[in-house]
Each structure stands twice: as C-alpha cells, then as structure tokens.
Design a protein around this motif. Structure first.
Motif, PDB file in Angstrom:
ATOM      1  N   ALA A 121      -5.688 -32.245  36.587  1.00 12.17           N
ATOM      2  CA  ALA A 121      -5.148 -32.571  37.921  1.00 12.17           C
ATOM      3  C   ALA A 121      -4.149 -33.723  37.872  1.00 12.17           C
ATOM      4  CB  ALA A 121      -6.287 -32.896  38.888  1.00 12.17           C
ATOM      5  N   SER A 122      -3.441 -33.835  36.749  1.00 13.35           N
ATOM      6  CA  SER A 122      -2.454 -34.920  36.629  1.00 13.35           C
ATOM      7  C   SER A 122      -1.035 -34.400  36.447  1.00 13.35           C
ATOM      8  CB  SER A 122      -2.817 -35.837  35.451  1.00 13.35           C
ATOM      9  OG  SER A 122      -2.918 -35.107  34.246  1.00 13.35           O
ATOM     10  N   MET A 123      -0.881 -33.244  35.802  1.00 12.95           N
ATOM     11  CA  MET A 123       0.469 -32.757  35.490  1.00 12.95           C
ATOM     12  C   MET A 123       1.281 -32.446  36.744  1.00 12.95           C
ATOM     13  SD  MET A 123       1.691 -32.627  32.427  1.00 12.95           S
ATOM     14  CE  MET A 123       0.995 -33.523  31.064  1.00 12.95           C
ATOM     15  N   HIS A 124       0.611 -32.005  37.829  1.00 16.34           N
ATOM     16  CA  HIS A 124       1.387 -31.661  39.026  1.00 16.34           C
ATOM     17  C   HIS A 124       1.982 -32.886  39.707  1.00 16.34           C
ATOM     18  CE1 HIS A 124      -2.633 -32.281  41.038  1.00 16.34           C
ATOM     19  NE2 HIS A 124      -1.854 -32.860  41.934  1.00 16.34           N
ATOM     20  N   HIS A 125       1.531 -34.083  39.309  1.00 12.08           N
ATOM     21  CA  HIS A 125       2.104 -35.312  39.877  1.00 12.08           C
ATOM     22  C   HIS A 125       3.404 -35.724  39.185  1.00 12.08           C
ATOM     23  CE1 HIS A 125      -1.140 -36.307  42.603  1.00 12.08           C
ATOM     24  NE2 HIS A 125      -2.016 -36.074  41.655  1.00 12.08           N
ATOM     25  N   MET A 126       3.698 -35.111  38.033  1.00 13.56           N
ATOM     26  CA  MET A 126       4.871 -35.533  37.258  1.00 13.56           C
ATOM     27  C   MET A 126       6.170 -35.154  37.978  1.00 13.56           C
ATOM     28  SD  MET A 126       3.489 -36.865  34.555  1.00 13.56           S
ATOM     29  CE  MET A 126       1.904 -36.817  33.719  1.00 13.56           C
ATOM     30  N   ALA A 127       7.115 -36.070  37.964  1.00 16.24           N
ATOM     31  CA  ALA A 127       8.420 -35.796  38.573  1.00 16.24           C
ATOM     32  C   ALA A 127       9.153 -34.699  37.800  1.00 16.24           C
ATOM     33  CB  ALA A 127       9.262 -37.069  38.606  1.00 16.24           C
ATOM     34  N   ASP A 128       8.989 -34.708  36.459  1.00 13.79           N
ATOM     35  CA  ASP A 128       9.633 -33.708  35.599  1.00 13.79           C
ATOM     36  C   ASP A 128       8.556 -33.146  34.668  1.00 13.79           C
ATOM     37  OD1 ASP A 128      11.092 -32.230  33.797  1.00 13.79           O
ATOM     38  OD2 ASP A 128      12.626 -33.756  33.451  1.00 13.79           O
ATOM     39  N   PHE A 146      -3.903 -28.431  23.501  1.00  9.76           N
ATOM     40  CA  PHE A 146      -3.610 -29.060  24.795  1.00  9.76           C
ATOM     41  C   PHE A 146      -4.390 -28.298  25.861  1.00  9.76           C
ATOM     42  CE2 PHE A 146      -0.234 -29.560  28.348  1.00  9.76           C
ATOM     43  CZ  PHE A 146      -0.913 -30.653  28.880  1.00  9.76           C
ATOM     44  N   ALA A 147      -5.251 -28.995  26.589  1.00 12.03           N
ATOM     45  CA  ALA A 147      -6.016 -28.389  27.688  1.00 12.03           C
ATOM     46  C   ALA A 147      -5.470 -28.929  29.006  1.00 12.03           C
ATOM     47  CB  ALA A 147      -7.496 -28.732  27.541  1.00 12.03           C
ATOM     48  N   LEU A 148      -4.896 -28.038  29.807  1.00 14.29           N
ATOM     49  CA  LEU A 148      -4.306 -28.418  31.081  1.00 14.29           C
ATOM     50  C   LEU A 148      -5.171 -27.811  32.191  1.00 14.29           C
ATOM     51  CD1 LEU A 148      -0.486 -28.108  31.863  1.00 14.29           C
ATOM     52  CD2 LEU A 148      -2.217 -27.770  33.580  1.00 14.29           C
ATOM     53  N   VAL A 149      -5.773 -28.668  32.989  1.00 14.50           N
ATOM     54  CA  VAL A 149      -6.652 -28.215  34.072  1.00 14.50           C
ATOM     55  C   VAL A 149      -5.979 -28.528  35.405  1.00 14.50           C
ATOM     56  CG1 VAL A 149      -8.984 -28.335  35.044  1.00 14.50           C
ATOM     57  CG2 VAL A 149      -8.624 -28.872  32.612  1.00 14.50           C
ATOM     58  N   GLU A 150      -5.904 -27.544  36.276  1.00 10.39           N
ATOM     59  CA  GLU A 150      -5.299 -27.777  37.593  1.00 10.39           C
ATOM     60  C   GLU A 150      -6.153 -27.169  38.695  1.00 10.39           C
ATOM     61  OE1 GLU A 150      -2.882 -29.501  38.929  1.00 10.39           O
ATOM     62  OE2 GLU A 150      -2.005 -30.347  37.106  1.00 10.39           O
ATOM     63  N   VAL A 185       4.884 -32.745  46.246  1.00  4.63           N
ATOM     64  CA  VAL A 185       4.212 -32.400  44.984  1.00  4.63           C
ATOM     65  C   VAL A 185       4.392 -30.899  44.765  1.00  4.63           C
ATOM     66  CG1 VAL A 185       2.113 -32.786  43.613  1.00  4.63           C
ATOM     67  CG2 VAL A 185       2.466 -34.105  45.699  1.00  4.63           C
ATOM     68  N   PRO A 186       5.647 -30.470  44.450  1.00  5.24           N
ATOM     69  CA  PRO A 186       5.951 -29.031  44.432  1.00  5.24           C
ATOM     70  C   PRO A 186       5.200 -28.237  43.366  1.00  5.24           C
ATOM     71  CG  PRO A 186       7.799 -30.313  43.576  1.00  5.24           C
ATOM     72  CD  PRO A 186       6.830 -31.289  44.151  1.00  5.24           C
ATOM     73  N   HIS A 187       4.658 -28.919  42.345  1.00 10.32           N
ATOM     74  CA  HIS A 187       4.037 -28.177  41.236  1.00 10.32           C
ATOM     75  C   HIS A 187       2.525 -28.008  41.392  1.00 10.32           C
ATOM     76  CE1 HIS A 187       7.832 -28.130  39.141  1.00 10.32           C
ATOM     77  NE2 HIS A 187       7.963 -29.411  39.423  1.00 10.32           N
ATOM     78  N   ARG A 188       1.972 -28.513  42.501  1.00  6.47           N
ATOM     79  CA  ARG A 188       0.541 -28.321  42.703  1.00  6.47           C
ATOM     80  C   ARG A 188       0.283 -26.840  42.996  1.00  6.47           C
ATOM     81  NH1 ARG A 188      -3.549 -29.096  46.565  1.00  6.47           N
ATOM     82  NH2 ARG A 188      -2.069 -29.353  48.244  1.00  6.47           N
ATOM     83  N   GLY A 189      -0.699 -26.265  42.286  1.00  8.13           N
ATOM     84  CA  GLY A 189      -1.011 -24.850  42.481  1.00  8.13           C
ATOM     85  C   GLY A 189      -0.084 -23.908  41.717  1.00  8.13           C
ATOM     86  N   ALA A 190       0.759 -24.465  40.834  1.00  2.84           N
ATOM     87  CA  ALA A 190       1.720 -23.641  40.081  1.00  2.84           C
ATOM     88  C   ALA A 190       1.020 -22.879  38.959  1.00  2.84           C
ATOM     89  CB  ALA A 190       2.808 -24.536  39.493  1.00  2.84           C
ATOM     90  N   ASP A 191       1.710 -21.842  38.457  1.00  2.00           N
ATOM     91  CA  ASP A 191       1.264 -21.165  37.242  1.00  2.00           C
ATOM     92  C   ASP A 191       1.899 -21.906  36.068  1.00  2.00           C
ATOM     93  OD1 ASP A 191       0.680 -19.582  35.097  1.00  2.00           O
ATOM     94  OD2 ASP A 191       1.705 -17.788  35.831  1.00  2.00           O
ATOM     95  N   TRP A 192       1.073 -22.582  35.295  1.00  5.97           N
ATOM     96  CA  TRP A 192       1.604 -23.432  34.226  1.00  5.97           C
ATOM     97  C   TRP A 192       1.900 -22.662  32.939  1.00  5.97           C
ATOM     98  CZ3 TRP A 192       2.967 -28.559  34.666  1.00  5.97           C
ATOM     99  CH2 TRP A 192       2.708 -29.129  35.927  1.00  5.97           C
ATOM    100  N   GLY A 193       1.481 -21.394  32.873  1.00 10.57           N
ATOM    101  CA  GLY A 193       1.716 -20.612  31.657  1.00 10.57           C
ATOM    102  C   GLY A 193       3.177 -20.578  31.243  1.00 10.57           C
ATOM    103  N   PRO A 194       4.096 -20.128  32.131  1.00  8.36           N
ATOM    104  CA  PRO A 194       5.517 -20.081  31.760  1.00  8.36           C
ATOM    105  C   PRO A 194       6.097 -21.463  31.432  1.00  8.36           C
ATOM    106  CG  PRO A 194       5.095 -18.753  33.726  1.00  8.36           C
ATOM    107  CD  PRO A 194       3.843 -19.519  33.453  1.00  8.36           C
TER     108      PRO A 194
END
Length: 280
Positions: A121-128, A146-150, A185-194
């Motif tokens: 729950a941290s990556m969606h806060h990143m500006a880039d 790398f384990a990315l949890v959202e 926070v446009p990336h919250r709920g995004a599909d991070w796979g691509p």
C-alpha cells in the motif's frame, strides 16, 4: 534512530498511525497468508520494506523469516519512531534498521542488495511509480523477489441498509473521497502487472485475497471502523449532504446509541492483490 521527544507524531499522522496499527491487528492472518504464499527460491536474509508505515509488513516478515533482518524505509520520522519502539518491545530491534527517505526523489539511500523487497500500500503514493519500480529493480539482489501488495480501496464496514436513517451512507462517503483520490492518487487500485513489466520485471505470480471479517462490538474492528470513517469524514464532508453528515456524526458519536463502537453488524470487507516479480 532519533530521540522520541525531537520528533513527535503530528496530529494527522497520529490518526493515520492508529488506522495502520488497527489494520495490522485486524488483518494479521491475511498478512501471514501473503508472506507464506510468496514464491521465494530461498529464505531471504535481507528484506527491504518500502513505505513501511508503523511496521505491519516489517513484523509479519520478521515472524515469517526468523533469520532475516529488515530495512524499514518511510518518509515519516513519526512512523519510524513507532516502528522502532515496537521492535524494542518485541525484542527484535537488532534485526531492524530504520531509514527515513523520500522515495519520490532520484537519490535513494543505500539499501544494500536485498533478497526480498516488500511494498504494501505504498507504491500508489509515488509521484512517478515507473521510476520507483525501476529503482526497486536496481537494488534487488540477482534472483531476488519483489512483492507488491495493493488495496482495492478503503475497507467497507457497514451493511448496505445502514444506518437506518440514511441507508447507503458509507458508499456515498466512499464515492466522495474516491473522486478526490482519482485526482491526487491516480494509481490507487491500478493493475500493476503491466507497470512491473515495463520497469523490467517478470511477474511470476499474482493473487487477490478477499477479506470478510465479522466484528465484535467495541473490539478492534469497531475501533478500525470508527477511525477509518472519522478520517473519511474529514475528507468527504464538503461533498456530503447535511443529512448524510448528520448521520455520519451519529455513527462517530462515541457515547451515542448509534455509535460504531456499539454496533454488532460491522464486517471488514476489502480486497488485497499481491504481485510477485523478479528482474527480467
């Protein structure tokens, strides 16, 4: 680690810290199931927890991997102080290094070459996010994971017909803050796979965990619902009708008959998705 009195937790941060702690308590089993599922090739010795908050992931990982040490990274000195105090209370301070850093900059601190990088729950806060993902790829040890949890979004707690005076209130409050989050926070709920693939990772596995936990009146879930809706009220108030606001205030009146802290019908409902990726 800085001395406690030099860096008090700001009021807004202390409210968020309470939510993070309650989230960790309520969802401990789900967190343990995620750490158990990770497709690791060997037991990690050095783990980096990016955007560690007050330590939910850090302590779940320390428990799962008793031989590992964790570098816990966050922009908030207040959160890191809380994490450090918890580590001392649990007797694991020798296995935790805290690093205060703004991960939105180009210059990350030296985090070593971890076998496992965890970001919950941290990556969606990143500006880039793309730049941040490339930096993660660069620090990972060869063969590291790398384990990315959202989160799918903020948890829901009330049944749809509640409260009796304003059914559907919670959904309207969420809709109000989600339009705001879409902007900030446009990336919250995004599909991070691509995004992971574009940053030079191969996604090895992906898993979505559905959370549905019944609460007891006055227990951790009641407090979690109370803190969460209190925070939502602070953001959503301008977009809510006076009737919705009045009904929300009744739910948030700790001593009132309709208080969230007294309700027996609260259920934590949310989803978490985890992507497990390696350097391509």
């Amino acid at each position: 680690m800085a001395h406690t009195h030099e860096h008090p937790v700001h009021h807004d941060e202390s409210g968020q810290a309470e939510i993070l702690d309650l989230d960790a308590e309520v969802l401990a089993e789900h967190m343990a199931s995620i750490t158990a599922w990770l497709p690791l090739k060997s037991r990690p010795r050095h783990i980096v927890d990016l955007g560690c908050g007050t330590g939910a992931g850090t302590f779940a990982l320390l428990e799962r991997f008793p031989d590992a040490r964790v570098t816990a990274v966050d922009a908030s000195v207040g959160y890191l102080r809380i994490l450090h105090e918890k580590a001392c209370a649990r007797g694991v301070e020798g296995r935790v290094r805290t690093v205060q850093a703004d991960l939105d900059t180009d210059h990350w601190p030296d985090l070593g070459t971890p076998d496992l990088v965890w970001a919950s729950a941290s990556m969606h806060h990143m500006a880039d996010p793309g730049r941040a993902l490339r930096r993660v790829r660069d620090v990972l040890a060869p063969g590291g994971l790398f384990a990315l949890v959202e989160l799918a979004g903020f948890p829901r707690f009330l049944p749809a017909h509640a409260p009796a005076s304003r059914p559907g209130l919670e959904e309207r409050a969420h809709a109000a803050i989600e339009s705001l989050h879409a902007e900030h926070v446009p990336h919250r709920g995004a599909d991070w796979g691509p995004m992971l693939t574009a940053a030079g990772f191969t996604v090895e596995d992906e898993r979505t965990i559905t959370v549905n936990i019944q609460g007891e009146p006055g227990g951790a879930i009641s407090r979690y619902a109370y803190s969460s809706l209190q925070r939502i009220r602070g953001v959503a108030a301008p977009a809510l009708s006076p009737e919705d606001l009045a009904a929300l205030d009744e739910l948030l009146d700790a001593g009132g008959p309709d208080s969230l802290l007294r309700r027996a019908d609260l259920v934590v409902r949310t989803e978490r998705t985890v992507w497990a990726a390696r350097r391509a």
